[in-house]
Design an enzyme around this catalytic site. Structure first.
Site, PDB file in Angstrom:
ATOM      1  N   ASN A  19      27.965  47.068  12.460  1.00 44.28           N
ATOM      2  CA  ASN A  19      29.288  47.460  12.093  1.00 44.28           C
ATOM      3  C   ASN A  19      29.812  47.724  13.218  1.00 44.28           C
ATOM      4  O   ASN A  19      29.644  49.018  13.642  1.00 44.28           O
ATOM      5  CB  ASN A  19      29.072  48.563  10.797  1.00 44.28           C
ATOM      6  CG  ASN A  19      30.151  49.116  10.420  1.00 44.28           C
ATOM      7  OD1 ASN A  19      31.417  48.630  10.877  1.00 44.28           O
ATOM      8  ND2 ASN A  19      30.275  50.317   9.812  1.00 44.28           N
ATOM      9  N   LYS A  34      33.234  48.922  13.464  1.00 43.69           N
ATOM     10  CA  LYS A  34      33.989  49.845  13.387  1.00 43.69           C
ATOM     11  C   LYS A  34      35.293  49.722  13.914  1.00 43.69           C
ATOM     12  O   LYS A  34      35.659  48.487  13.977  1.00 43.69           O
ATOM     13  CB  LYS A  34      33.386  51.529  13.401  1.00 43.69           C
ATOM     14  CG  LYS A  34      32.338  51.555  12.797  1.00 43.69           C
ATOM     15  CD  LYS A  34      31.632  52.929  12.745  1.00 43.69           C
ATOM     16  CE  LYS A  34      30.053  53.039  12.325  1.00 43.69           C
ATOM     17  NZ  LYS A  34      29.733  54.387  12.063  1.00 43.69           N
ATOM     18  N   HIS A  42      31.292  52.308   2.665  1.00 43.82           N
ATOM     19  CA  HIS A  42      30.690  53.022   3.657  1.00 43.82           C
ATOM     20  C   HIS A  42      31.016  54.703   3.622  1.00 43.82           C
ATOM     21  O   HIS A  42      32.201  55.007   3.274  1.00 43.82           O
ATOM     22  CB  HIS A  42      31.159  52.390   5.167  1.00 43.82           C
ATOM     23  CG  HIS A  42      30.574  53.053   6.250  1.00 43.82           C
ATOM     24  ND1 HIS A  42      30.780  54.020   6.872  1.00 43.82           N
ATOM     25  CD2 HIS A  42      29.484  52.224   7.042  1.00 43.82           C
ATOM     26  CE1 HIS A  42      30.034  54.069   7.964  1.00 43.82           C
ATOM     27  NE2 HIS A  42      29.296  53.327   7.935  1.00 43.82           N
ATOM     28  N   GLU A  50      32.449  56.665   5.833  1.00 42.63           N
ATOM     29  CA  GLU A  50      33.383  56.831   6.518  1.00 42.63           C
ATOM     30  C   GLU A  50      34.684  56.532   5.571  1.00 42.63           C
ATOM     31  O   GLU A  50      35.442  57.187   5.494  1.00 42.63           O
ATOM     32  CB  GLU A  50      33.478  56.198   8.029  1.00 42.63           C
ATOM     33  CG  GLU A  50      32.546  56.617   8.655  1.00 42.63           C
ATOM     34  CD  GLU A  50      32.438  55.642   9.934  1.00 42.63           C
ATOM     35  OE1 GLU A  50      31.285  56.185  10.834  1.00 42.63           O
ATOM     36  OE2 GLU A  50      32.752  54.615   9.937  1.00 42.63           O
ATOM     37  N   GLU A  90      22.352  54.603   3.945  1.00 43.08           N
ATOM     38  CA  GLU A  90      22.895  55.151   5.217  1.00 43.08           C
ATOM     39  C   GLU A  90      22.888  56.824   4.981  1.00 43.08           C
ATOM     40  O   GLU A  90      24.228  57.325   4.324  1.00 43.08           O
ATOM     41  CB  GLU A  90      24.162  54.810   5.533  1.00 43.08           C
ATOM     42  CG  GLU A  90      24.216  53.208   5.998  1.00 43.08           C
ATOM     43  CD  GLU A  90      25.460  53.068   6.771  1.00 43.08           C
ATOM     44  OE1 GLU A  90      25.134  52.562   8.029  1.00 43.08           O
ATOM     45  OE2 GLU A  90      26.545  53.382   6.576  1.00 43.08           O
ATOM     46  N   GLY A 143      26.364  58.026  13.456  1.00 37.44           N
ATOM     47  CA  GLY A 143      27.229  58.427  14.559  1.00 37.44           C
ATOM     48  C   GLY A 143      26.693  59.910  15.381  1.00 37.44           C
ATOM     49  O   GLY A 143      27.477  60.308  16.237  1.00 37.44           O
ATOM     50  N   SER A 184      21.824  55.370  13.065  1.00 37.34           N
ATOM     51  CA  SER A 184      21.387  55.685  14.162  1.00 37.34           C
ATOM     52  C   SER A 184      20.331  54.788  14.625  1.00 37.34           C
ATOM     53  O   SER A 184      19.491  55.037  15.244  1.00 37.34           O
ATOM     54  CB  SER A 184      21.336  57.144  14.633  1.00 37.34           C
ATOM     55  OG  SER A 184      22.666  57.686  14.664  1.00 37.34           O
TER      56      SER A 184
END
Length: 255
Positions: free
Chosen positions: A13, A15, A98, A100, A170, A176, A216
């Site tokens: 991904n 991003k 996701h 985010e 996740e 991150g 991560s």
């Protein structure tokens, strides 16, 4: 991972990173490192890079995915991209839900379900993200959160359509941040999610479902995470932007 029951998938991904020129260069660096991989390899790039990525991956074993899609086929949704538009380009995968997107752009469990439906209807393989916040883990409600997200996202999805779903667990606190769930934690929650799917469908459907870990995962910890029987791959953030690191994760999946 259990390759006898289900396919292993490593997806990057990217991003909001890279120019088109940089994207082409990175893909061209990745391709020879992952040629002949014993798992599926996907790069999920920004919308503006999709055509570049499709051209760069042509004839290789690297597949291309998008990072989101809208729930509607068309309409007055300024700035949005439909699943049909992605399919028209030749994109094969799309990330949905996701954290985010949920955190910064108002995604809800119900809109995630709409995007899952749209992706499936367009013939895409949907990478469905679920996971808990740090405070939810500290309150010991990880299972409740993941169960709710999974059940609502899969509402209206048939057993046959489940073959075009990948679930990415996740934990939000590990995205991150440099923090990673331990292999035992990742394996436990992925196994729990598989149990939720078994309850919605049946054990055979659950056994055939690819469940990734994201949060991560990197070259140093991939082997331990992927050794867990219910972890079938990874949705990779930062490490997917460095060809040697991404290739090392894929090697761990192969091994």
């Amino acid at each position: 991972m259990n390759k006898k029951l289900r396919k292993a998938v490593i997806a990057g991904n990217w991003k909001m990173n890279k120019t088109r020129q940089e994207a082409a260069a990175l893909i061209n660096e990745i391709k020879p490192l992952v040629a002949g991989a014993g798992c599926e390899v996907v790069v999920c790039v920004p919308f503006t890079h999709l055509e570049t990525a499709l051209a760069a991956t042509a004839g290789s074993n690297v597949k291309v995915g998008a990072q989101n899609c809208h729930w509607a086929a068309s309409g007055a949704f300024t700035g949005e991209i439909s699943a049909g538009m992605l399919a028209d380009l030749g994109v094969g995968y799309v990330i949905v839900g996701h954290s985010e997107r949920r955190q910064y752009f108002g995604e809800t469990n119900l809109t995630v379900n709409g995007r899952v439906r749209a992706g499936l209807d367009a013939g895409l393989t949907v990478i469905l993200c679920v996971g808990e916040l740090l405070e939810e883990r500290e309150q010991n409600i990880t299972e409740e959160v993941c169960s709710l997200q999974t059940k609502i996202a899969l509402a209206g999805v048939s057993k046959a359509e489940l073959q075009n779903i990948i679930i990415a667990y996740e934990p939000v606190w590990a995205i991150g941040t440099g923090k990673t769930a331990t292999a035992a934690q990742a394996g436990e929650v992925c196994g729990f999610i598989r149990g939720v799917v078994a309850g919605l469908y049946d054990q055979a459907a659950a056994d055939g479902l690819t469940i990734q870990y994201g949060g991560s995962m990197n070259a140093a910890n991939a082997a331990e995470l992927l050794a867990m029987p219910d972890v079938d791959g990874g949705l990779i953030g930062g490490a997917s932007l460095k060809a040697p690191d991404f290739a090392a994760i894929i090697k761990a999946a192969n091994d």
